[in-house]
Enzyme design. Structure first.
Site, PDB file in Angstrom:
ATOM      1  CG  HIS A 419      -2.034  -1.029   1.090  1.00 57.48           C
ATOM      2  ND1 HIS A 419      -1.984  -2.240   1.751  1.00 57.48           N
ATOM      3  CD2 HIS A 419      -3.199  -1.039   0.386  1.00 57.48           C
ATOM      4  CE1 HIS A 419      -3.072  -2.943   1.472  1.00 57.48           C
ATOM      5  NE2 HIS A 419      -3.823  -2.248   0.637  1.00 57.48           N
ATOM      6  CG  HIS A 423      -2.027  -0.047  -4.293  1.00 53.87           C
ATOM      7  ND1 HIS A 423      -2.671  -1.008  -5.055  1.00 53.87           N
ATOM      8  CD2 HIS A 423      -2.991   0.476  -3.470  1.00 53.87           C
ATOM      9  CE1 HIS A 423      -3.949  -1.077  -4.707  1.00 53.87           C
ATOM     10  NE2 HIS A 423      -4.165  -0.186  -3.756  1.00 53.87           N
ATOM     11  CG  HIS A 459      -7.188   4.200  -3.114  1.00 59.46           C
ATOM     12  ND1 HIS A 459      -6.171   4.329  -4.036  1.00 59.46           N
ATOM     13  CD2 HIS A 459      -7.174   2.899  -2.733  1.00 59.46           C
ATOM     14  CE1 HIS A 459      -5.576   3.168  -4.216  1.00 59.46           C
ATOM     15  NE2 HIS A 459      -6.159   2.279  -3.429  1.00 59.46           N
ATOM     16  CG  ASP A 460      -4.845   2.292  -0.161  1.00 60.02           C
ATOM     17  OD1 ASP A 460      -5.671   2.249   0.770  1.00 60.02           O
ATOM     18  OD2 ASP A 460      -4.759   1.407  -1.030  1.00 60.02           O
ATOM     19  CG  ASP A 577      -8.348  -0.883  -4.082  1.00 59.46           C
ATOM     20  OD1 ASP A 577      -7.110  -0.793  -4.231  1.00 59.46           O
ATOM     21  OD2 ASP A 577      -8.906  -0.873  -2.970  1.00 59.46           O
ATOM     22  CD  GLN A 628      -3.073 -13.892  -4.719  1.00 60.33           C
ATOM     23  OE1 GLN A 628      -3.640 -13.203  -5.574  1.00 60.33           O
ATOM     24  NE2 GLN A 628      -2.909 -13.476  -3.471  1.00 60.33           N
ATOM     25  CG  PHE A 631      -8.080 -12.428  -4.015  1.00 61.63           C
ATOM     26  CD1 PHE A 631      -8.986 -11.646  -3.315  1.00 61.63           C
ATOM     27  CD2 PHE A 631      -7.218 -11.804  -4.901  1.00 61.63           C
ATOM     28  CE1 PHE A 631      -9.037 -10.272  -3.508  1.00 61.63           C
ATOM     29  CE2 PHE A 631      -7.257 -10.442  -5.097  1.00 61.63           C
ATOM     30  CZ  PHE A 631      -8.170  -9.665  -4.397  1.00 61.63           C
TER      31      PHE A 631
END
EC number: 3.1.4.53
Length: 844
Positions: A419, A423, A459-460, A577, A628, A631
């Protein structure tokens, strides 16, 4: 691959609301609701006041969505369907109008005078089709049966959700859209049974006389049709009766999707230990569970580890202040020659070559960062704003733009593995490409585009590298300030807007008051939507909106109100995202290494504090490949297939890449042998697991110390009490450099350094048994912060567990070394150690 384990009481079970007392379980939807006549959906374009002056090319400078690695094939190829199949690696086999509203002036250009959003001359920006054209298409778990007990003879087999092109059918899964489809079916049947024609000027597309006359039907057929119609009406009424006045119709879909995901995760958790951990990770991260979190009381021994250093206590700031802000002085002339891409670099030609793919999917953001001197976010943000002409449209001074970009990027932490500003730049570029989707051409105003890009950029910001739940469990000041609700997302917004108040940083200074208010509201909505616990709600909202339009006669998605427009924008940023698995594999694997490194760093902090280690954060037990695959199967694919329905066919290549990447990680699972018998619960050297809900797969602290005790090594507690003396001798993990360093090399180096630091006999080290299976993927080690290097903006967080846990980490690495001593460095299962994270989040 690990053999399936028998179901146990440790399997995942979410607490979801059940039927009210005295209320029967809801009946399954009628069979025909799963197949509806296909209805194309059109997203109405907005008009331009300057349409006479703007050519079609000017209005759509980025028409096609291209992949950065694609080859120019001329005309757009015929529509293809995704090859994505239901995951078979875990369990089972694969399965498959109203009047127009004028946009407010502060929301950008208004529709042209005399041109309504409903005007027939407004060309559609989107046509949605579900189903296959050349091959069968299998969908995500959302298209599986909602009931394990659906044994009704009326129900068709729902194991496959293949849409038939010959019959031009759409698949409907959201409850509200099913209710609408059911009512339309009842209306059609009523017309047939009563011989009453449906007026052609009404909403239903079935205007005119019924296609089948009642006189041609037998009495038995008519009675059966009447009974089925009555049953369908009863089902529809039952659905409506369960709705609550304060809940939106999309919450019906959200509740249904959560229930279905709960069932799938339960199956997954029963198959293997690693599947159990993946299930808990998905549940804890992507489901907004309202049940209370039980935090066990620490033991006196653990409490000593949780005491923050006195220096941290003295640094506490008043709650009214926004933490994480830094006073920065950017030297250099911002008023003279502005660099071509907003950043100074001696590799401008190489940077220009990479930025040729700025509007293509799969831009290599890592190369951009390298050529931009670690200023990837500033470079991407400036170039996109220039390409979209936003600086001129909103009168943003160039020097102000550059000052804000540099200040914003400096508030991303370069020592956070994932993050970071890299990113943010990737999400910003992905949002830029999604905004240029042909289906959304001329749909959003310039102010909405500005808001979406700004939201993606901030956003981060000031992300500390830990999760919201970690902040809540540790009673951090941020969690207290934001009442445990979207803690980090609220903080990102506060920092992003606060930086606008710094000297010469207000890029919105020339917006009107109403424009600023509108932009701020949109940005807040979009950034809060990046809270992953809101994922199922966002997915349900979007899918309900899409399917509702599919079952209506108009099929036109007007987006003529704020709620509908922001819903699309929120999901767009959310898709950006969660876009890593949709990028080329070489990029996706780098992002995976980074997120796992960040997870492991959080796990080290939790271990140091005596806390339960979060799912997928234990570097000794996490299964990268399975995480993954899960996910993608349960989170990314359902989201992107819904977005693909909205912008069909523009996201087809993205879905294909997603499947290819999923197949790659799935094949890596198959190559991994099962763990040895002694590693299974209840096996040799391991006591039986307690009969309670427990996902934690790591060994208990006491068991580890007993089984790994080696003469000559200090205990963890002794190391902590002698921390000041031991720091100079302990292994410095931050010195493990180089992305090509294998874990075997790391283990050998650690063996030597730890033996030197603690005087542990090397023979006793190698005498320790190996508990790692030979095929277990070796996970990246992470850089740890020193005692004086705390996460900015998070007061009270101590350093990670490197100094405290050095002996234990050494033993784990030694065991990994003996297990993998014969492994080639070219083995794809070995994940290189990322080493230190340098400027802009790049490996040093």
């Amino acid at each position: 691959m690990e053999p399936p384990a028998a179901p146990s009481e440790r399997s995942l079970s979410l607490s979801l609301p059940g039927p009210r007392e005295g209320q029967a379980t809801l009946k399954p939807p009628p069979q025909h609701l799963w197949r509806q006549p296909r209805t194309p959906i059109r997203i109405q374009q907005r008009g331009y006041p300057d349409s006479a002056e703007r050519s079609e090319t000017e209005r759509s400078p980025h028409r096609p969505i291209e992949r950065a690695d694609a080859v120019d094939t001329g005309d757009r190829p015929g529509l293809r369907t995704t090859r994505m199949s239901w995951p078979s690696s875990f369990h089972g086999t694969g399965t498959g109008g109203g009047s127009s509203r004028r946009l407010e002036a502060e929301n950008g250009p208004t529709p042209s005078p005399g041109r309504s959003p409903l005007d027939s001359q407004a060309s559609p920006g989107l046509v949605l089709h579900a189903g296959a054209t050349t091959s069968q298409r299998r969908e995500s778990f959302l298209y599986r049966s909602d009931s394990d007990y659906d044994m009704s003879p009326k129900a068709v087999s729902r194991s496959s959700s293949v849409a038939s092109e010959a019959h031009a059918e759409d698949l409907i899964v959201t409850p509200f859209a099913q209710v609408l489809a059911s009512l339309r079916s009842v209306r059609s049947n009523f017309s047939l049974l009563t011989n009453v024609p449906i007026p052609s000027n009404k909403r239903s597309p079935l205007g005119g006389p019924p296609s089948v006359c009642k006189a041609t039907l037998s009495e038995e057929t008519c009675q059966q049709l009447a009974r089925e119609t009555l049953e369908e009406l009863d089902w529809c009424l039952e659905q409506l009766e369960t709705m609550q006045t304060y809940r939106s119709v999309s919450e019906m879909a959200s509740h249904k999707f959560k229930r279905m995901l709960n069932r799938e995760l339960t199956h997954l958790s029963e198959m293997s230990r690693s599947g159990n951990q993946v299930s808990e990770y998905i549940s804890n991260t992507f489901l907004d569970k309202q049940n209370e979190v039980e935090i066990p009381s620490p033991t006196p021994r653990q409490r000593a580890f949780q005491q923050p250093p006195p220096s941290v206590l003295r640094q506490s700031q008043p709650m009214s202040q926004i933490t994480g802000l830094k006073k920065l002085v950017h030297t250099g002339s911002l008023n003279t020659n502005v660099p071509r891409f907003g950043v100074k670099t001696d590799q401008e030609d190489l940077l220009a070559q990479e930025l040729e793919n700025l509007s293509k999917w799969g831009l290599n953001i890592f190369c951009v960062s390298e050529y931009a001197g670690g200023r990837s976010l500033s470079c991407i943000m400036y170039t996109i704003f220039q390409e979209r002409d936003l600086l001129k449209k909103f009168h943003i001074p160039v020097d102000t733009m550059m000052m804000y970009m540099l200040t914003l990027e400096d508030h991303y932490h370069a020592d956070v593995a994932y993050h970071n500003s890299l990113h943010a730049a990737d999400v910003l570029q992905s949002t830029h490409v999604l905004l240029a989707t042909p289906a959304l051409d001329a749909v959003f105003t310039d102010l909405e585009i500005l808001a979406a890009l700004f939201a993606a950029a901030i956003h981060d910001v000031d992300h500390p590298g830990v999760s919201n739940q970690f902040l809540i469990n540790t009673n951090s000041e941020l969690a207290l300030m934001y009442n445990d609700e979207s803690v980090l997302e609220n903080h990102h917004l506060a920092v992003g807007f606060k930086l606008l108040q710094e000297e010469n940083c207000d890029i919105f200074q020339n917006l009107s008051k109403r424009q600023r208010q509108s932009l701020r509201k949109m940005v807040i909505d979009m950034v809060l939507a990046t809270d992953m616990s809101k994922h199922m709600t966002l997915l349900a909202d979007l899918k309900t909106m899409v399917e509702t339009k599919k079952v209506t006669s108009s099929g036109v998605l007007l987006l003529d109100n704020y709620s509908d427009r922001i819903q699309v924008l929120r999901n767009m940023v959310h898709c950006a995202d969660l876009s890593n698995p949709t990028k080329p594999l070489e990029l996706y694997r780098q992002w995976t290494d980074r997120i796992m490194a960040e997870f492991f760093q959080q796990g080290d902090r939790e271990r140091e504090r005596g806390m339960e280690i979060s799912p997928m954060c234990d570097k000794h037990t996490a299964s990268v490949e399975k995480s993954q695959v899960g996910f993608i199967d349960y989170i990314v694919h359902p989201l992107w297939e819904t977005w693909a329905d909205l912008v069909h066919p523009d996201a087809q290549d993205i879905l294909d890449t997603l499947e290819d990447n999923r197949d790659w990680y799935h094949s890596a699972i198959r190559q991994s042998p099962s763990p040895p018998l002694e590693e299974e619960p209840g096996g040799l050297g391991h006591p039986s697991l307690p009969d309670k809900f427990q996902f934690e797969l790591t060994l208990e602290e006491e068991e580890e110390e007993d089984s790994l005790e080696v003469p000559g090594l200090p205990t963890t507690e002794e190391t902590f009490l002698a921390a000041e003396d031991a720091r100079a001798q302990a292994v410095d993990w931050s010195k493990v450099k180089g992305p090509s360093t294998t874990v075997v090399e790391v283990a050998e180096r650690l063996k030597q350094e730890t033996a030197s630091a603690y005087g542990a006999p090397q023979e006793s080290m190698e005498a320790v048994g190996c508990s790692f299976s030979p095929g277990t993927p070796i996970l990246p080690d992470v850089r740890t912060l020193s005692s004086s290097e705390e996460a900015p903006g998070l007061l009270g967080l101590p350093s990670t567990a490197a100094e405290v846990e050095a002996p234990r980490d050494h033993l784990a690495a030694t065991r990994a070394c003996s297990a993998c001593s014969g492994t080639s460095g070219d083995n794809s299962a070995i994940i290189s150690a990322p080493g230190r994270w340098g400027s802009g989040g790049d490996p040093a």
